[in-house]
Design an enzyme around this catalytic site. Structure first.
Site, PDB file in Angstrom:
ATOM      1  NE  ARG A 124      -4.434  -0.125   1.142  1.00  0.00           N
ATOM      2  CZ  ARG A 124      -5.244  -1.135   1.395  1.00  0.00           C
ATOM      3  NH1 ARG A 124      -4.876  -2.372   1.136  1.00  0.00           N
ATOM      4  NH2 ARG A 124      -6.421  -0.926   1.930  1.00  0.00           N
ATOM      5  NE  ARG A 140     -16.962  -3.458   1.169  1.00  0.00           N
ATOM      6  CZ  ARG A 140     -15.753  -3.088   0.791  1.00  0.00           C
ATOM      7  NH1 ARG A 140     -15.038  -3.856  -0.006  1.00  0.00           N
ATOM      8  NH2 ARG A 140     -15.254  -1.947   1.207  1.00  0.00           N
ATOM      9  NE  ARG A 181     -14.103  -3.583   4.884  1.00  0.00           N
ATOM     10  CZ  ARG A 181     -13.212  -3.524   3.892  1.00  0.00           C
ATOM     11  NH1 ARG A 181     -13.193  -4.483   2.972  1.00  0.00           N
ATOM     12  NH2 ARG A 181     -12.356  -2.536   3.811  1.00  0.00           N
TER      13      ARG A 181
END
Ligand code: G5P
Ligand code: MG
Length: 225
Positions: A92, A126, A159
């Site tokens: 990342r 999601r 999440r």
């Protein structure tokens, strides 16, 4: 014929479809999928020292420090040293990319380029099955029964870092720290970039490219995808 071990990774902004496309790649080419985010969420759930440390950053949409992540993923890779693998969510930062290059020379880095507005709309719908990392979305690949994993029948969760204010922070961190990682791999000559607004469209074009970069001797499984 000797089977060559494949080392690859997938890059892209939060919710660009890394997990969705990885799932298709690992099934088609029989790879081990190592998703840094999925592994961290499992550590958080198990309340391990790494999980407790990582949670402080993830909840605010910040990156977990490089030294923690590099050791964590290096340990994971040791366990699969003789297998073909696909990394998702690592590296990342440029430091992570440089550290990984010392551990393993990669065959392919795939970069997913998806418009930010598409991403913002996606995260709202999601749903995730935490133990497997299986991911669903209302209206795209919705679970057969709302809120329930198709395979295990276990509950799905949303999440914490998919809240709109945390998603904005994650996108900021991506722009600043992760976008340059694609340039690192372009410099190594292994970057393949795919632009698009849907994972199905990206996957269709990727398959043509992977036919060249993932020769048949990597593949041990037929796919109906
Ligand atoms: P993660 O878990 O790596 P992100 O932010 O990189 O998190 P994320 O959110 O997991 O990436 P994704 O895997 O790119 O997204 O996307 P996905 O889950 O496949 O798809 C997103 C949603 O869209 C899903 O609901 C899917 O079903 C749906 N979808 C896919 N395609 C389509 C489509 O075509 N149409 C529609 N309508 N829907 C679609 O990292 C989390 C955190 O962990 C830490 C950081 O804090 C990070 O923020 N972390 C690290 N920190 C430091 N270094 C590292 N290397 C780290 N790795 C993780
Ligand atoms: Mg993911």
């Amino acid at each position: 014929m000797a089977t060559k071990i494949f080392r690859g990774l997938i890059l892209g902004a939060p919710a660009s479809g890394k997990g969705t496309i990885s799932d298709r790649m690992v099934k088609k080419f029989n790879l081990v999928h190592i998703s840094s985010g999925d592994k961290l969420r499992q550590q958080i759930q198990d309340k391990t020292p790494i999980g407790l440390e990582a949670q402080k950053y993830i909840k605010d949409g910040k990156l977990v420090p490089d030294d923690v992540m590099i050791k964590f993923i290096a340990d994971e890779l040791k366990q699969v040293h003789n297998k073909s693998w696909l990394l998702d969510g690592f590296p990342r930062t440029l430091s992570q990319a440089e550290a990984l290059w010392e551990i393993a020379k990669l065959d392919l880095a795939v970069n997913l380029v998806v418009p930010f507005q598409v991403i913002i709309d996606r995260v709202k719908g999601r749903w995730v099955h935490l133990p497997s990392g299986r991911v669903y979305n209302e209206g795209f690949n919705a679970p057969k029964v709302p809120g329930v994993d198709d395979v295990t029948g276990e509950p799905l969760i949303q999440r914490d870092d998919d809240k709109p204010e945390v998603v904005s922070k994650r996108l900021e961190q991506y722009e600043k720290l992760t976008k340059p990682v694609a340039e690192f791999y372009r410099g190594k000559g292994i970057l393949k970039e795919f632009k698009g607004a849907t994972s199905d469209d990206i996957w269709r074009r990727m398959l043509a490219c992977l036919a060249v970069h993932m020769p048949l001797h990597f593949s041990t499984q037929d796919s109906k995808l």
